[in-house]
Design a protein around this motif. Structure first.
Motif, PDB file in Angstrom:
ATOM      1  N   ASP A 104     -39.295  21.407   3.217  1.00 47.23           N
ATOM      2  CA  ASP A 104     -39.544  21.102   4.626  1.00 47.23           C
ATOM      3  C   ASP A 104     -38.353  21.510   5.481  1.00 47.23           C
ATOM      4  OD1 ASP A 104     -42.097  19.084   5.162  1.00 47.23           O
ATOM      5  OD2 ASP A 104     -41.354  19.031   3.092  1.00 47.23           O
ATOM      6  N   GLU A 105     -37.159  21.099   5.043  1.00 43.56           N
ATOM      7  CA  GLU A 105     -35.963  21.375   5.843  1.00 43.56           C
ATOM      8  C   GLU A 105     -35.801  22.879   6.089  1.00 43.56           C
ATOM      9  OE1 GLU A 105     -34.793  18.936   7.216  1.00 43.56           O
ATOM     10  OE2 GLU A 105     -35.255  17.222   5.896  1.00 43.56           O
ATOM     11  N   ARG A 110     -48.602  22.522  -1.759  1.00 37.92           N
ATOM     12  CA  ARG A 110     -48.835  21.164  -1.277  1.00 37.92           C
ATOM     13  C   ARG A 110     -50.098  21.112  -0.412  1.00 37.92           C
ATOM     14  NH1 ARG A 110     -44.483  18.904   2.793  1.00 37.92           N
ATOM     15  NH2 ARG A 110     -43.021  19.224   1.079  1.00 37.92           N
ATOM     16  N   VAL A 140     -42.885  25.428   9.981  1.00 35.28           N
ATOM     17  CA  VAL A 140     -43.721  24.221   9.855  1.00 35.28           C
ATOM     18  C   VAL A 140     -43.214  23.123  10.790  1.00 35.28           C
ATOM     19  CG1 VAL A 140     -44.125  24.755   7.414  1.00 35.28           C
ATOM     20  CG2 VAL A 140     -42.394  23.075   8.024  1.00 35.28           C
ATOM     21  N   ARG A 193     -44.433  14.281  -4.415  1.00 30.63           N
ATOM     22  CA  ARG A 193     -43.468  15.359  -4.133  1.00 30.63           C
ATOM     23  C   ARG A 193     -42.737  15.794  -5.411  1.00 30.63           C
ATOM     24  NH1 ARG A 193     -46.099  15.745   0.297  1.00 30.63           N
ATOM     25  NH2 ARG A 193     -45.121  15.204   2.275  1.00 30.63           N
ATOM     26  N   SER A 228     -46.806  28.111  14.234  1.00 34.85           N
ATOM     27  CA  SER A 228     -45.855  28.510  13.202  1.00 34.85           C
ATOM     28  C   SER A 228     -45.342  29.931  13.429  1.00 34.85           C
ATOM     29  CB  SER A 228     -46.548  28.444  11.837  1.00 34.85           C
ATOM     30  OG  SER A 228     -45.726  29.005  10.839  1.00 34.85           O
ATOM     31  N   ASP A 255     -42.160  19.244  11.916  1.00 35.84           N
ATOM     32  CA  ASP A 255     -41.403  18.166  11.278  1.00 35.84           C
ATOM     33  C   ASP A 255     -42.345  16.990  11.012  1.00 35.84           C
ATOM     34  OD1 ASP A 255     -39.732  16.069  10.600  1.00 35.84           O
ATOM     35  OD2 ASP A 255     -38.143  16.710  11.993  1.00 35.84           O
ATOM     36  N   LEU A 256     -42.434  16.572   9.761  1.00 37.43           N
ATOM     37  CA  LEU A 256     -43.373  15.503   9.417  1.00 37.43           C
ATOM     38  C   LEU A 256     -43.036  14.181  10.106  1.00 37.43           C
ATOM     39  CD1 LEU A 256     -44.094  16.206   5.623  1.00 37.43           C
ATOM     40  CD2 LEU A 256     -45.613  16.569   7.574  1.00 37.43           C
ATOM     41  N   LYS A 267     -40.363  14.199   3.395  1.00 35.27           N
ATOM     42  CA  LYS A 267     -39.904  15.588   3.469  1.00 35.27           C
ATOM     43  C   LYS A 267     -39.082  15.942   2.236  1.00 35.27           C
ATOM     44  CE  LYS A 267     -38.319  14.983   7.719  1.00 35.27           C
ATOM     45  NZ  LYS A 267     -37.649  15.295   9.013  1.00 35.27           N
ATOM     46  N   THR A 268     -39.153  17.217   1.865  1.00 33.01           N
ATOM     47  CA  THR A 268     -38.341  17.707   0.752  1.00 33.01           C
ATOM     48  C   THR A 268     -37.444  18.823   1.290  1.00 33.01           C
ATOM     49  OG1 THR A 268     -39.871  19.461   0.148  1.00 33.01           O
ATOM     50  CG2 THR A 268     -40.264  17.304  -0.859  1.00 33.01           C
ATOM     51  N   TYR A 297     -44.658  24.648  -0.246  1.00 37.81           N
ATOM     52  CA  TYR A 297     -45.423  24.145   0.896  1.00 37.81           C
ATOM     53  C   TYR A 297     -46.898  24.543   0.813  1.00 37.81           C
ATOM     54  CZ  TYR A 297     -45.588  22.036   5.516  1.00 37.81           C
ATOM     55  OH  TYR A 297     -45.843  21.194   6.563  1.00 37.81           O
ATOM     56  N   ILE A 303     -38.717  24.034   8.420  1.00 32.42           N
ATOM     57  CA  ILE A 303     -38.577  23.511   9.793  1.00 32.42           C
ATOM     58  C   ILE A 303     -37.522  24.351  10.533  1.00 32.42           C
ATOM     59  CG2 ILE A 303     -37.769  21.565  11.198  1.00 32.42           C
ATOM     60  CD1 ILE A 303     -38.931  19.701   8.989  1.00 32.42           C
TER      61      ILE A 303
END
Ligand SMILES: [Fe+2]
Ligand SMILES: [Fe+2]
Lengths: 253, 314
Positions: free
Chosen positions: A180-181, A13, A189, A226, A118, A191-192, A176-177, A10, A184
């Motif tokens: 992300d999960e 990114r 972070v 990604r 966050s 949620d996109l 999302k990858t 993350y 989140i």
């Protein structure tokens, strides 16, 4: 994927987005249509490079292999970069640079706003500081969107062309990858998907105000960053950016 | 009051050390000389962005990249500030830029040299900003208030640039053999142009009597140049670099560093447009102007629409 790996991905990114966009904006330096814009673009470049430094430094710490911001910026291959395709698109004319900037600024603004709450101390502190910068970027690029979109026929056409070129690169901003999960779930972070809703609403309104039209891409959206798959531009960006440190790997600067 | 009397009063004011302000009466030639000088200075800041901008995308560390971006941004700010100072004399920015683009106005000739390696970014900060500081510290004592104040403000930033530049050079000079060679090569190429940057020697310099009497300049080119040499030579030595001048020697009696003969033919050739990058620099500025035309037109058209909408709404 461990939480640590997720955090690394993350941070990379976010850091790569800031770095590559800053790199692109740096190309403008000395060539903008007026001094005020030269200063403004350089300022956005500077903010992004500054953000990249913080993010990549932290990524190196999280990774724990002793890599510095410069190791990560200058000694990774294209495939290891995780910046969104939008940020690496060519500057083109001022219309294209501004459109790229605007589409990204709104994304960055809402993402950073979300990161302000966050549970991750670093991300929270980083976002609180950086969201102030991005607030200004988003205002500047948004104003130009309207000014150029609703300016002359020529400027309108150039803006529409820019939007047509760049719009397909906006889809993967919200992809999302696994990282992300994981993040989140721990509240680190946002949620996109949520960011996407706000982003669509805000950009659509601005695009309408600018008398422009979102292009119909028949469902096509570019993707790939990604997984480290970039556009043809990326190799040249890195060739230019990395050449000197790579030619003298033992040197410090 | 007739002109002779006005000029006398004007001279008295200058002699007493007071600053001349924008709205006050001044001899036409004073206005003309200052307008030329300030606009040339502004152009130099802007054209000077190009050789340094050339390395932003290739800076070898993120810290250096950020510092260079900030520096070039400062130079744009200096340009903006100086164009405003010149505008107080009754010329507008557009006219000045037209003069630059058509080749009628000059800018500092040093920016017609190329930046071939990263060390050139160090050399520019150290030598070019260094020479600029010595010159501008002198100009800050000049008689025209708006210019003098601009110089004070700008010099603070130039000092920062100068330190950063020297730090790049010092670091390279004490780095790997390749880096050291890079630094020495940059010094070899930038030393003489920096020496020349401070203007023709006093023997060749035109209309300096009036310039000095009106305190447009308060010291001669050679005096300023000597100050630059005296502060820079020891810095080169401290970094372990060699000044590319076999005749360079320290005069124990005067306490000054004495340099060899300056190659003025090259200086005049570059000023006349035949340096390595004259055409490239001017072309870059002309292109920015041309490419930017539709942007400026659009901004004006949008502003006009907004005004019309405001009228309609009222
Ligand atoms: Fe400057
Ligand atoms: Fe400077």
């Amino acid at each position: 994927m461990t939480e640590k790996e997720a955090r690394f991905e993350y941070l990379i990114r976010l850091g790569d987005n800031a770095l590559i966009l800053g790199q692109r904006l740096g190309e403008w330096c000395g060539h903008a249509h007026q001094l005020e814009s030269d200063i403004a673009l350089t300022n956005i470049a500077l903010d992004n490079v500054g953000q990249a430094r913080n993010l990549l430094t932290e990524a190196g710490k999280v990774e724990g292999k002793g890599r510095s911001e410069d190791d990560l910026a200058f000694f990774r291959t294209e495939n290891e970069f995780r910046n969104n395709l939008l940020t690496e698109q060519e500057n083109g004319n001022f219309a294209q640079t501004i459109t790229r900037q605007y589409l990204f600024d709104v994304f960055q603004f809402h993402l950073y706003s979300g990161l302000c709450s966050s549970t991750d101390d670093f991300l929270k502190g980083f976002a609180e500081k950086s969201v102030k910068e991005v607030t200004y970027h988003r205002k500047l690029s948004g104003d130009w969107m309207v000014r150029l979109g609703d300016g002359t026929e020529e400027s309108h056409d150039k803006m529409q062309e820019a939007l047509d070129i760049l719009w397909p690169f906006t889809g993967e901003l919200f992809e999302k990858t696994e990282a992300d999960e994981i993040l989140i779930a721990s509240g680190a972070v946002p949620d996109l998907e949520e960011i996407k809703k706000i982003w669509i609403e805000e950009t659509s309104a601005k695009i309408e105000e600018a008398t422009l039209t979102i292009p119909d891409t028949m469902g096509y959206m570019a993707r790939g960053s990604r997984d480290g798959h970039h556009t043809e531009y990326m190799g040249y960006i890195l060739a230019e950016m990395q050449a000197l440190p790579r030619s003298m790997p033992d040197a410090t600067w | 009051m007739d002109t002779a009397e006005r000029e006398k009063k004007f001279q008295e004011k200058i002699d007493s050390g007071l600053k001349v302000e924008a709205k006050e009466w001044m001899p036409e030639n004073y206005r003309k000389q200052l307008t030329r000088m300030i606009s040339q200075h502004a152009h130099s800041e802007i054209v000077g962005m190009l050789p340094e901008g050339n390395w932003i995308t290739r800076a070898p560390s993120l810290r250096r990249k950020a510092v260079l971006l900030a520096k070039v941004q400062d130079e744009a700010g200096h340009g903006l500030y100086l164009y405003s100072a010149a505008e107080t004399l009754g010329i507008d920015r557009k006219t000045m830029i037209d003069q630059l683009l058509s080749g009628r106005a000059k800018y500092s000739s040093i920016f017609n040299y190329p930046t071939l390696s990263w060390a050139d970014i160090g050399a520019i900060g150290w030598l070019v900003d260094g020479a600029a500081i010595v010159n501008q510290t002198m100009l800050a004592r000049g008689s025209y208030g708006p210019y003098s104040r601009a110089m004070v403000r700008i010099c603070k930033e130039e000092s920062f640039h100068n330190r950063q530049g020297y730090e790049i050079m010092y670091h390279l000079a004490n780095g790997t053999p390749e880096q050291k060679a890079m630094a020495q090569d940059a010094l070899n190429r930038w030393w003489w142009p920096s020496i020349q940057m401070l203007g023709p020697s006093d023997a060749q310099s035109k209309n300096s009597e009036e310039t000095m009497r009106w305190k447009i300049k308060v010291e001669s080119n050679d005096t300023v140049r000597q100050r630059f040499i005296d502060r820079t030579v020891p810095q080169a030595h401290a970094a372990g670099l060699t000044i590319p001048d076999p005749d360079l020697k320290f005069n124990e009696e005067t306490g000054h560093w004495e340099i060899g003969e300056i190659e003025w033919t090259e200086f005049y050739r570059v000023i006349k447009g035949h340096g390595p990058c004259n055409r490239k620099r001017l072309k870059a500025r002309q292109e920015a102007e041309r490419e930017g035309r539709w942007v400026r037109e659009a901004a004006a058209a949008y502003a006009a629409k907004q005004r019309a909408r405001a009228v309609q709404a009222a």
